[in-house]
Design a protein around this motif. Structure first.
Motif, PDB file in Angstrom:
ATOM      1  N   LEU A  50       0.828  -1.208   0.136  1.00 51.36           N
ATOM      2  CA  LEU A  50       0.034   0.004   0.099  1.00 51.36           C
ATOM      3  C   LEU A  50       0.849   1.349  -0.142  1.00 51.36           C
ATOM      4  O   LEU A  50       0.319   2.222  -0.261  1.00 51.36           O
ATOM      5  CB  LEU A  50      -0.893   0.120   1.233  1.00 51.36           C
ATOM      6  N   SER A  51       2.033   1.196   0.534  1.00 52.05           N
ATOM      7  CA  SER A  51       3.010   2.238   0.575  1.00 52.05           C
ATOM      8  C   SER A  51       3.160   2.904  -0.751  1.00 52.05           C
ATOM      9  O   SER A  51       3.983   3.886  -0.872  1.00 52.05           O
ATOM     10  CB  SER A  51       4.064   2.115   1.370  1.00 52.05           C
ATOM     11  N   GLU A  52       2.943   2.058  -1.921  1.00 52.95           N
ATOM     12  CA  GLU A  52       3.172   2.493  -3.186  1.00 52.95           C
ATOM     13  C   GLU A  52       2.012   3.202  -3.960  1.00 52.95           C
ATOM     14  O   GLU A  52       2.237   3.839  -5.070  1.00 52.95           O
ATOM     15  CB  GLU A  52       3.611   1.294  -4.108  1.00 52.95           C
ATOM     16  N   GLY A  53       1.183   3.298  -3.106  1.00 49.20           N
ATOM     17  CA  GLY A  53      -0.176   4.128  -3.517  1.00 49.20           C
ATOM     18  C   GLY A  53      -0.274   5.392  -3.123  1.00 49.20           C
ATOM     19  O   GLY A  53       0.614   6.083  -2.357  1.00 49.20           O
ATOM     20  N   GLU A  54      -1.255   5.980  -3.383  1.00 52.14           N
ATOM     21  CA  GLU A  54      -1.508   7.523  -3.096  1.00 52.14           C
ATOM     22  C   GLU A  54      -2.413   7.899  -1.989  1.00 52.14           C
ATOM     23  O   GLU A  54      -3.199   6.869  -1.585  1.00 52.14           O
ATOM     24  CB  GLU A  54      -2.121   8.172  -4.417  1.00 52.14           C
ATOM     25  N   VAL A  55      -2.236   8.814  -1.151  1.00 53.07           N
ATOM     26  CA  VAL A  55      -2.955   9.439   0.088  1.00 53.07           C
ATOM     27  C   VAL A  55      -3.772  10.495  -0.178  1.00 53.07           C
ATOM     28  O   VAL A  55      -3.284  11.674  -0.994  1.00 53.07           O
ATOM     29  CB  VAL A  55      -2.134   9.581   1.235  1.00 53.07           C
ATOM     30  N   ASP A  56      -5.171  10.424   0.042  1.00 52.67           N
ATOM     31  CA  ASP A  56      -5.976  11.586  -0.220  1.00 52.67           C
ATOM     32  C   ASP A  56      -6.954  11.514   0.798  1.00 52.67           C
ATOM     33  O   ASP A  56      -7.746  10.396   1.093  1.00 52.67           O
ATOM     34  CB  ASP A  56      -6.640  11.441  -1.400  1.00 52.67           C
ATOM     35  N   ASP A  57      -7.381  12.471   1.649  1.00 54.71           N
ATOM     36  CA  ASP A  57      -8.614  12.374   2.499  1.00 54.71           C
ATOM     37  C   ASP A  57      -8.620  11.518   3.507  1.00 54.71           C
ATOM     38  O   ASP A  57      -9.740  10.619   3.629  1.00 54.71           O
ATOM     39  CB  ASP A  57      -9.949  12.624   1.518  1.00 54.71           C
ATOM     40  N   CYS A  58      -7.425  11.190   4.268  1.00 51.49           N
ATOM     41  CA  CYS A  58      -7.071  10.313   5.115  1.00 51.49           C
ATOM     42  C   CYS A  58      -7.466   8.826   4.695  1.00 51.49           C
ATOM     43  O   CYS A  58      -7.909   8.084   5.291  1.00 51.49           O
ATOM     44  CB  CYS A  58      -8.300  10.374   6.356  1.00 51.49           C
ATOM     45  N   HIS A  59      -7.165   8.559   3.597  1.00 56.62           N
ATOM     46  CA  HIS A  59      -7.368   7.169   2.828  1.00 56.62           C
ATOM     47  C   HIS A  59      -6.189   6.900   2.140  1.00 56.62           C
ATOM     48  O   HIS A  59      -5.354   7.910   1.505  1.00 56.62           O
ATOM     49  CB  HIS A  59      -8.554   7.044   1.937  1.00 56.62           C
ATOM     50  N   ILE A  60      -5.766   5.594   1.916  1.00 54.14           N
ATOM     51  CA  ILE A  60      -4.564   5.308   1.229  1.00 54.14           C
ATOM     52  C   ILE A  60      -5.025   4.341   0.059  1.00 54.14           C
ATOM     53  O   ILE A  60      -5.931   3.257   0.414  1.00 54.14           O
ATOM     54  CB  ILE A  60      -3.393   4.487   1.874  1.00 54.14           C
ATOM     55  N   GLU A  61      -4.665   4.528  -1.237  1.00 56.20           N
ATOM     56  CA  GLU A  61      -5.152   3.889  -2.266  1.00 56.20           C
ATOM     57  C   GLU A  61      -4.227   2.694  -2.817  1.00 56.20           C
ATOM     58  O   GLU A  61      -2.997   3.100  -2.985  1.00 56.20           O
ATOM     59  CB  GLU A  61      -5.450   4.714  -3.519  1.00 56.20           C
ATOM     60  N   CYS A  62      -4.615   1.574  -3.050  1.00 56.03           N
ATOM     61  CA  CYS A  62      -3.766   0.730  -3.415  1.00 56.03           C
ATOM     62  C   CYS A  62      -3.503   0.778  -5.110  1.00 56.03           C
ATOM     63  O   CYS A  62      -4.450   1.089  -5.770  1.00 56.03           O
ATOM     64  CB  CYS A  62      -4.636  -0.856  -3.413  1.00 56.03           C
ATOM     65  N   TRP A  63      -2.163   1.048  -5.151  1.00 56.91           N
ATOM     66  CA  TRP A  63      -1.832   1.427  -6.723  1.00 56.91           C
ATOM     67  C   TRP A  63      -2.423   0.198  -7.929  1.00 56.91           C
ATOM     68  O   TRP A  63      -2.536   0.610  -9.058  1.00 56.91           O
ATOM     69  CB  TRP A  63      -0.245   1.433  -6.894  1.00 56.91           C
ATOM     70  N   LEU A  64      -2.666  -0.959  -7.282  1.00 58.26           N
ATOM     71  CA  LEU A  64      -2.825  -2.095  -8.395  1.00 58.26           C
ATOM     72  C   LEU A  64      -4.410  -2.108  -9.013  1.00 58.26           C
ATOM     73  O   LEU A  64      -4.578  -1.970  -9.958  1.00 58.26           O
ATOM     74  CB  LEU A  64      -2.565  -3.463  -7.774  1.00 58.26           C
TER      75      LEU A  64
END
Length: 105
Positions: A50-64
């Motif tokens: 998950l650390s390869e994803g993006e953070v927005d609005d107190c959420h982390i997005e899975c890049w895959l």
């Protein structure tokens, strides 16, 4: 509850996840919206970081596949993930980010 140093606050960029490993547990440490969060670094859907994803609005997005997880609860709020990922208690002492591997939820 035992807390272990994960990293320094000064090492964290706003809204940029930092991957660390504590006692064999992969974590993503995130500073966002004035808080620091620790969430399990492996997506519950696709077994990717998950650390390869993006953070927005107190959420982390899975890049895959785009699943988003709430940094406060670990709960997914978009498919394809349906299972939460663990989140961990964090406290700040000076410049140290301390994490307990006891799960909050």
């Amino acid at each position: 509850m035992t807390f272990v140093r994960a990293c320094g606050v000064s090492e964290l960029e706003e809204d940029t996840p930092k991957r660390v490993e504590l006692d064999g547990t992969p974590l993503s440490i995130v500073r966002t919206e004035g808080e620091v969060y620790a969430i399990h670094d492996i997506c519950s859907h696709a077994n990717v970081s998950l650390s390869e994803g993006e953070v927005d609005d107190c959420h982390i997005e899975c890049w895959l596949h785009g699943s988003r997880f709430d940094l406060r609860s670990g709960k997914p709020d978009s498919l394809p993930a349906t299972r939460p990922v663990p989140v961990y208690p964090v406290k700040i002492e000076g410049d140290d980010v301390l994490v307990s591997l006891s799960q909050e939820s």
